[in-house]
Scaffold this motif. Structure first.
Motif, mmCIF file in Angstrom:
data_model
loop_
_atom_site.group_PDB
_atom_site.id
_atom_site.type_symbol
_atom_site.label_atom_id
_atom_site.label_comp_id
_atom_site.label_asym_id
_atom_site.label_seq_id
_atom_site.Cartn_x
_atom_site.Cartn_y
_atom_site.Cartn_z
ATOM 1 N N THR A 87 2.459 -11.978 3.883
ATOM 2 C CA THR A 87 3.514 -12.648 3.284
ATOM 3 C C THR A 87 2.647 -14.027 2.817
ATOM 4 O OG1 THR A 87 5.508 -14.203 3.714
ATOM 5 C CG2 THR A 87 4.127 -13.612 5.588
ATOM 6 N N VAL A 144 21.486 -7.983 0.975
ATOM 7 C CA VAL A 144 20.150 -8.752 1.088
ATOM 8 C C VAL A 144 20.354 -10.123 0.981
ATOM 9 C CG1 VAL A 144 18.995 -6.742 0.107
ATOM 10 C CG2 VAL A 144 19.991 -8.665 -1.582
ATOM 11 N N GLY A 171 19.497 -19.473 -1.567
ATOM 12 C CA GLY A 171 20.689 -20.406 -1.406
ATOM 13 C C GLY A 171 21.682 -19.914 -0.318
ATOM 14 N N TYR A 186 11.436 -20.208 2.950
ATOM 15 C CA TYR A 186 12.098 -20.846 4.165
ATOM 16 C C TYR A 186 13.291 -20.281 4.439
ATOM 17 C CZ TYR A 186 8.304 -23.796 4.860
ATOM 18 O OH TYR A 186 6.671 -24.264 5.283
ATOM 19 N N HIS A 237 15.982 -10.617 6.023
ATOM 20 C CA HIS A 237 16.806 -10.790 4.667
ATOM 21 C C HIS A 237 17.520 -9.721 4.326
ATOM 22 C CE1 HIS A 237 13.323 -13.931 3.369
ATOM 23 N NE2 HIS A 237 14.128 -14.503 3.877
ATOM 24 N N GLU A 256 0.857 -1.267 -0.071
ATOM 25 C CA GLU A 256 0.017 -0.231 0.187
ATOM 26 C C GLU A 256 1.007 1.201 0.232
ATOM 27 O OE1 GLU A 256 -3.539 -0.784 3.083
ATOM 28 O OE2 GLU A 256 -2.222 -2.663 2.877
ATOM 29 N N THR A 305 -3.349 -18.017 1.798
ATOM 30 C CA THR A 305 -2.023 -18.683 1.518
ATOM 31 C C THR A 305 -1.651 -19.859 2.107
ATOM 32 O OG1 THR A 305 -1.037 -17.922 3.868
ATOM 33 C CG2 THR A 305 -1.224 -16.326 2.332
ATOM 34 N N TYR A 336 18.892 -3.516 -8.323
ATOM 35 C CA TYR A 336 18.733 -2.954 -6.785
ATOM 36 C C TYR A 336 18.772 -1.462 -6.676
ATOM 37 C CZ TYR A 336 18.749 -7.813 -5.057
ATOM 38 O OH TYR A 336 17.954 -9.123 -4.749
ATOM 39 N N GLU A 360 -5.072 -12.569 0.251
ATOM 40 C CA GLU A 360 -5.575 -13.683 -0.154
ATOM 41 C C GLU A 360 -5.239 -14.950 0.796
ATOM 42 O OE1 GLU A 360 -2.917 -14.337 -3.537
ATOM 43 O OE2 GLU A 360 -3.816 -12.748 -4.646
HETATM 44 C C1 BJW Z 1 -1.038 -8.079 0.787
HETATM 45 C C2 BJW Z 1 -1.373 -6.825 0.473
HETATM 46 C C3 BJW Z 1 -1.803 -5.928 1.450
HETATM 47 C C4 BJW Z 1 -0.311 -8.008 -1.007
HETATM 48 N N1 BJW Z 1 -2.149 -6.464 2.702
HETATM 49 N N2 BJW Z 1 -1.484 -8.538 2.231
HETATM 50 C C5 BJW Z 1 12.433 -26.357 -1.583
HETATM 51 C C6 BJW Z 1 11.641 -26.328 -0.412
HETATM 52 C C7 BJW Z 1 11.983 -25.655 0.659
HETATM 53 C C8 BJW Z 1 12.874 -24.663 0.857
HETATM 54 C C9 BJW Z 1 13.556 -24.786 -0.415
HETATM 55 C C10 BJW Z 1 13.508 -25.308 -1.385
HETATM 56 N N3 BJW Z 1 14.456 -25.100 -2.443
HETATM 57 C C11 BJW Z 1 15.213 -23.938 -2.080
HETATM 58 C C12 BJW Z 1 14.708 -23.721 -1.069
HETATM 59 C C13 BJW Z 1 15.300 -22.696 0.214
HETATM 60 C C14 BJW Z 1 14.811 -21.350 -0.374
HETATM 61 C C15 BJW Z 1 13.362 -21.158 -0.374
HETATM 62 O O1 BJW Z 1 12.417 -21.208 0.399
HETATM 63 N N4 BJW Z 1 12.913 -21.520 -1.467
HETATM 64 C C16 BJW Z 1 11.178 -21.536 -1.690
HETATM 65 C C17 BJW Z 1 10.717 -20.325 -2.484
HETATM 66 C C18 BJW Z 1 10.899 -22.942 -2.323
HETATM 67 N N5 BJW Z 1 15.146 -20.510 0.762
HETATM 68 C C19 BJW Z 1 16.365 -19.911 0.821
HETATM 69 O O2 BJW Z 1 17.123 -20.108 -0.322
HETATM 70 C C20 BJW Z 1 16.820 -19.170 1.996
HETATM 71 N N6 BJW Z 1 17.983 -19.345 2.409
HETATM 72 C C21 BJW Z 1 18.103 -21.025 3.244
HETATM 73 O O3 BJW Z 1 17.483 -21.425 2.966
HETATM 74 O O4 BJW Z 1 19.605 -20.782 3.505
HETATM 75 C C22 BJW Z 1 19.747 -22.352 3.756
HETATM 76 C C23 BJW Z 1 20.489 -23.132 2.433
HETATM 77 C C24 BJW Z 1 21.548 -22.650 2.195
HETATM 78 C C25 BJW Z 1 22.332 -23.277 0.988
HETATM 79 C C26 BJW Z 1 21.751 -24.176 0.287
HETATM 80 C C27 BJW Z 1 20.341 -24.591 0.738
HETATM 81 C C28 BJW Z 1 19.480 -23.886 1.798
HETATM 82 C C29 BJW Z 1 16.894 -17.582 1.637
HETATM 83 C C30 BJW Z 1 15.672 -16.933 1.228
HETATM 84 C C31 BJW Z 1 16.006 -15.596 0.660
HETATM 85 C C32 BJW Z 1 14.929 -14.972 0.124
HETATM 86 N N7 BJW Z 1 15.316 -13.634 -0.587
HETATM 87 C C33 BJW Z 1 14.353 -12.836 -1.126
HETATM 88 C C34 BJW Z 1 14.854 -11.784 -1.959
HETATM 89 C C35 BJW Z 1 15.606 -11.027 -0.921
HETATM 90 C C36 BJW Z 1 16.213 -9.501 -1.721
HETATM 91 C C37 BJW Z 1 15.422 -8.735 -2.368
HETATM 92 O O5 BJW Z 1 14.518 -8.076 -1.868
HETATM 93 O O6 BJW Z 1 15.640 -8.876 -3.699
HETATM 94 O O7 BJW Z 1 13.527 -12.341 -0.108
HETATM 95 S S1 BJW Z 1 13.042 -13.756 -2.206
HETATM 96 C C38 BJW Z 1 11.548 -12.670 -1.663
HETATM 97 O O8 BJW Z 1 10.889 -13.685 -0.961
HETATM 98 C C39 BJW Z 1 12.159 -11.798 -0.898
HETATM 99 C C40 BJW Z 1 11.247 -11.970 0.233
HETATM 100 O O9 BJW Z 1 11.603 -11.335 1.594
HETATM 101 C C41 BJW Z 1 10.523 -13.362 0.220
HETATM 102 C C42 BJW Z 1 9.405 -13.418 0.706
HETATM 103 O O10 BJW Z 1 8.387 -12.945 0.112
HETATM 104 P P1 BJW Z 1 6.881 -12.128 0.521
HETATM 105 O O11 BJW Z 1 7.422 -11.251 1.242
HETATM 106 O O12 BJW Z 1 6.212 -13.263 1.126
HETATM 107 O O13 BJW Z 1 6.299 -11.636 -0.729
HETATM 108 P P2 BJW Z 1 5.210 -12.093 -1.752
HETATM 109 O O14 BJW Z 1 5.349 -11.481 -2.903
HETATM 110 O O15 BJW Z 1 5.742 -13.717 -1.885
HETATM 111 O O16 BJW Z 1 3.713 -12.095 -1.246
HETATM 112 C C43 BJW Z 1 3.440 -11.121 -0.695
HETATM 113 C C44 BJW Z 1 2.076 -11.341 0.062
HETATM 114 O O17 BJW Z 1 1.355 -10.157 0.357
HETATM 115 C C45 BJW Z 1 0.931 -12.310 -0.892
HETATM 116 O O18 BJW Z 1 0.465 -13.244 -0.224
HETATM 117 C C46 BJW Z 1 -0.259 -11.066 -1.166
HETATM 118 O O19 BJW Z 1 -1.470 -11.782 -1.150
HETATM 119 C C47 BJW Z 1 0.091 -10.295 -0.004
HETATM 120 N N8 BJW Z 1 -0.468 -9.027 -0.027
HETATM 121 N N9 BJW Z 1 -0.780 -6.675 -0.898
HETATM 122 C C48 BJW Z 1 -1.895 -7.744 3.070
HETATM 123 N N10 BJW Z 1 -2.291 -4.633 0.916
#
Ligand code: BJW
Ligand code: ZN
Length: 250
Positions: free
Chosen positions: A188, A158, A162, A193, A118, A28, A217, A66, A215
């Motif tokens: 979120t 950030v 991975g 994770y 993050h 917002e 989730t 960025y 929505e």
């Molecule tokens: C509203 C609204 C309003 C809109 N009011 N609501 C398989 C299974 C499980 C895990 C993994 C896997 N494969 C890989 C992984 C690990 C991976 C992961 O989880 N991946 C999944 C996606 C599958 N995770 C990682 O890699 C993490 N590290 C890790 O696990 O380390 C251990 C490891 C090390 C080495 C090898 C393997 C493991 C790190 C994660 C880092 C995430 N980085 C990002 C980018 C940050 C930098 C940047 O900004 O550019 O972080 S990705 C992006 O997603 C960002 C966010 O913080 C993050 C979460 O997103 P968020 O905030 O939830 O946003 P949206 O867009 O998804 O959702 C918005 C929500 O708002 C929606 O629901 C709307 O409905 C709602 N909404 N308007 C209320 N007004």
């Protein structure tokens, strides 16, 4: 929005509150989310922009992305949702705000007890010597800068896919989730994770879990209450249900 009696009672008696926020709380204010129809990942590919290999392959492209987002964030302001959480921090005894957002809007609104899982887009660091860079010069708008100490590439502070989350930040977040009696999960998609594990940690310890999202989730079926709507509208109403607790300045 009308809240159930159960929810009202939980809000009134909560002693320790942990909040997890995601991109939706800043939507917002005009900051795009990642997923969904209007999300960044519709236009940009995370594998080309949000991981370390992409940065090494093409530092200037990743840097420029960025720089573009940093500029956008500078042009917007915190919204009613961010401010409601500042007010909530004033009202409850124990409060921890855990955010996945890198946009600094919670801090700009005035939140204090915060954990940034993050990182923060306002900070950068050298990938070779680790030196933190807070001030960026004008040339860094389009080209990845070099470290003044060692000449290494400077990257945004950030967490990319991975990469490990900052250890201390995640452990503070886990501790808050483990000890709270009320957990709020706001704006979120709850799919990334380890941040997405926090509401489940709270459940396992008996906390009441409330989700606020436009929505449904991954979390909706498990949450005790799932409030559908905009965070900037629901949060001020929700926060007004908390009474001021002793020891906190009204
Ligand atoms: C509203 C609204 C309003 C809109 N009011 N609501 C398989 C299974 C499980 C895990 C993994 C896997 N494969 C890989 C992984 C690990 C991976 C992961 O989880 N991946 C999944 C996606 C599958 N995770 C990682 O890699 C993490 N590290 C890790 O696990 O380390 C251990 C490891 C090390 C080495 C090898 C393997 C493991 C790190 C994660 C880092 C995430 N980085 C990002 C980018 C940050 C930098 C940047 O900004 O550019 O972080 S990705 C992006 O997603 C960002 C966010 O913080 C993050 C979460 O997103 P968020 O905030 O939830 O946003 P949206 O867009 O998804 O959702 C918005 C929500 O708002 C929606 O629901 C709307 O409905 C709602 N909404 N308007 C209320 N007004
Ligand atoms: Zn360096």
């Amino acid at each position: 929005m009308t809240f159930s009696d159960t929810l009202r009672a939980r809000l009134e008696t909560a002693q320790s509150v942990c909040v997890l926020t995601g991109a939706g709380i800043s939507a917002e204010s005009g900051v795009p989310t990642f997923r969904g129809e209007e999300g960044l990942w519709k236009k940009f590919r995370p594998e080309e922009l949000a991981n370390f290999h992409a940065f090494i392959r093409n530092p200037d492209l990743v840097w420029e992305w960025y720089a573009y987002r940093r500029k956008l964030i500078h042009e917007v302001k915190p919204n009613a949702g961010h401010y409601a959480l500042v007010e909530l921090e004033r009202r409850v005894k124990e409060f921890t705000l855990v955010t996945q957002n890198v946009d600094n809007l919670h801090r700009r609104a005035g939140s204090k007890s915060m954990v940034e899982l993050h990182g923060n887009i306002e900070r950068s660091y050298c990938i070779d010597c680790g030196a933190i860079v807070e001030e960026l010069d004008i040339d860094s708008l389009t080209k990845a800068p070099r470290c003044v100490h060692c000449g290494g590439l400077v990257r945004p502070d950030v967490v990319w896919f991975g990469e490990m989350l900052p250890r201390e930040a995640f452990s503070r977040a886990e501790q808050a989730a483990r000890h709270c009696d009320l957990f709020l999960c706001i704006g979120t998609s709850a799919v990334v994770y380890p941040a997405a594990s926090l509401p489940y940690t709270a459940f396992d310890q008996g906390a009441f879990v409330v989700e606020i999202n436009r929505e449904r989730t991954e979390l909706s079926t498990r949450a005790h209450e799932s409030l559908l709507g905009a965070a900037g509208e629901i949060l001020p109403q929700l926060v007004s249900c908390f009474s001021h607790q002793e020891g906190n300045t009204p």
